[in-house]
Structure formats: C-alpha cells, structure tokens
Design a protein around this motif. Structure first.
Motif, PDB file in Angstrom:
ATOM      1  N   UNK A   2      13.588  45.094  18.049  1.00  0.00           N
ATOM      2  CA  UNK A   2      13.886  43.705  18.489  1.00  0.00           C
ATOM      3  C   UNK A   2      15.627  43.684  18.778  1.00  0.00           C
ATOM      4  N   UNK A   3      15.959  42.969  19.728  1.00  0.00           N
ATOM      5  CA  UNK A   3      17.392  42.725  20.056  1.00  0.00           C
ATOM      6  C   UNK A   3      17.477  41.274  20.372  1.00  0.00           C
ATOM      7  N   UNK A   4      18.118  40.570  19.863  1.00  0.00           N
ATOM      8  CA  UNK A   4      18.263  39.145  19.755  1.00  0.00           C
ATOM      9  C   UNK A   4      19.805  38.730  19.944  1.00  0.00           C
ATOM     10  N   UNK A   5      20.065  38.294  21.019  1.00  0.00           N
ATOM     11  CA  UNK A   5      21.557  37.824  21.471  1.00  0.00           C
ATOM     12  C   UNK A   5      21.385  36.166  21.174  1.00  0.00           C
ATOM     13  N   UNK A   6      22.405  35.779  20.413  1.00  0.00           N
ATOM     14  CA  UNK A   6      22.428  34.185  20.098  1.00  0.00           C
ATOM     15  C   UNK A   6      23.955  33.930  20.116  1.00  0.00           C
ATOM     16  N   UNK A   7      24.324  32.613  19.498  1.00  0.00           N
ATOM     17  CA  UNK A   7      25.574  32.143  19.408  1.00  0.00           C
ATOM     18  C   UNK A   7      25.490  31.283  18.012  1.00  0.00           C
ATOM     19  N   UNK A   8      26.792  31.630  17.546  1.00  0.00           N
ATOM     20  CA  UNK A   8      27.008  30.888  16.187  1.00  0.00           C
ATOM     21  C   UNK A   8      27.436  29.580  16.414  1.00  0.00           C
ATOM     22  N   UNK A   9      27.716  28.723  15.459  1.00  0.00           N
ATOM     23  CA  UNK A   9      28.270  27.430  15.430  1.00  0.00           C
ATOM     24  C   UNK A   9      29.297  27.115  16.508  1.00  0.00           C
ATOM     25  N   UNK A  10      30.343  28.209  16.528  1.00  0.00           N
ATOM     26  CA  UNK A  10      31.472  28.225  17.211  1.00  0.00           C
ATOM     27  C   UNK A  10      31.329  28.592  18.574  1.00  0.00           C
ATOM     28  N   UNK A  11      30.269  29.098  18.660  1.00  0.00           N
ATOM     29  CA  UNK A  11      30.085  29.687  20.385  1.00  0.00           C
ATOM     30  C   UNK A  11      30.279  31.028  20.483  1.00  0.00           C
ATOM     31  N   UNK A  12      30.535  31.756  19.441  1.00  0.00           N
ATOM     32  CA  UNK A  12      30.780  33.309  19.453  1.00  0.00           C
ATOM     33  C   UNK A  12      29.658  34.055  19.684  1.00  0.00           C
ATOM     34  N   UNK A  13      29.544  35.116  20.587  1.00  0.00           N
ATOM     35  CA  UNK A  13      28.167  35.612  20.633  1.00  0.00           C
ATOM     36  C   UNK A  13      27.811  36.106  19.302  1.00  0.00           C
ATOM     37  N   UNK A  14      26.244  36.438  19.112  1.00  0.00           N
ATOM     38  CA  UNK A  14      25.907  37.312  17.940  1.00  0.00           C
ATOM     39  C   UNK A  14      24.855  38.003  18.623  1.00  0.00           C
TER      40      UNK A  14
END
Length: 118
Positions: A96-108
């Motif tokens: 699994x590879x999941x790209x998301x964003x934190x609350x501050x908009x920084x990619x995770x």
C-alpha cells in the motif's frame, strides 16, 4: 477476507517531496551513502513512482555538528549536488502507498512494504 484489487497508475506523476521523520526499518538495514554516510532523521525525501515500482531518494545530513549552529542549513534537493541515498522497491513488494495531507497541508506518505524474513 476480500481480495484487494490492484489499481493501475494512470500516468506518471511528478516526484513528491517530503520530509522523512521516522521509519520502521531497523537502522542496520538502511543503505549507506557512497562514502559510508549513515542516514540521520529527519531528512528531506523525494518519492517517485514508475512502472517498476517505488524509488525513495533521501538526503544525507552528514554535517550533524553544524546542526545546532544558527546559520546551519541542511542540504536539500535544490542544492547543486546533494548527498543522496536511494532506496527502491519493486511494485510486487508494495502492499500500500497512501499520499495524503496533514492539517497544515504538508504532504504525508505511508508506504507498506512486504519484507521477507530470513
């Protein structure tokens, strides 16, 4: 249990620039730089997906002595020749590879990789 259907990557997408804060890999299994440099976290990272799998480029912060200096700037991918350690994983090993964003908009990015036990 239901089978997980693999999704096709529609097109190559640009590299994703991140900061690697932690990993579950034991330190002894992480690759070393060309001059024996060890990886220190946190560090800048670049994630790239292609037909073969996943490539993660990590910048080696070899000047940890200057880290606490007020004018210290860690190397990044905008530097002309940053010290890079690359890790690659075949697509068959990526669960699994999941790209998301934190609350501050920084990619995770969260990557789950199948590891063979010896």
């Amino acid at each position: 249990m239901n089978a997980i259907e693999a999704r096709e990557v529609p097109e190559a997408f640009p590299p994703i620039f991140l900061q690697l804060d932690s990993t579950d890999f034991p330190r002894r299994t992480l690759p070393k730089g060309p001059n024996g440099e060890r990886l220190s976290l946190p560090t800048a990272a670049r994630l790239q997906v292609d037909e073969q799998g996943l490539v993660i480029d990590l910048i080696v912060n070899d000047d940890r002595g200057g880290y606490y200096s007020s004018d210290y700037e860690p190397p990044d991918f905008d530097d002309p020749d940053p010290p890079i350690i690359s890790m690659s994983f075949r697509k068959e090993k990526i669960l699994r590879l999941t790209i998301g964003q934190t609350y501050y908009g920084v990619p995770t990015a969260n990557v789950l990789i199948e590891i063979q036990r010896m």
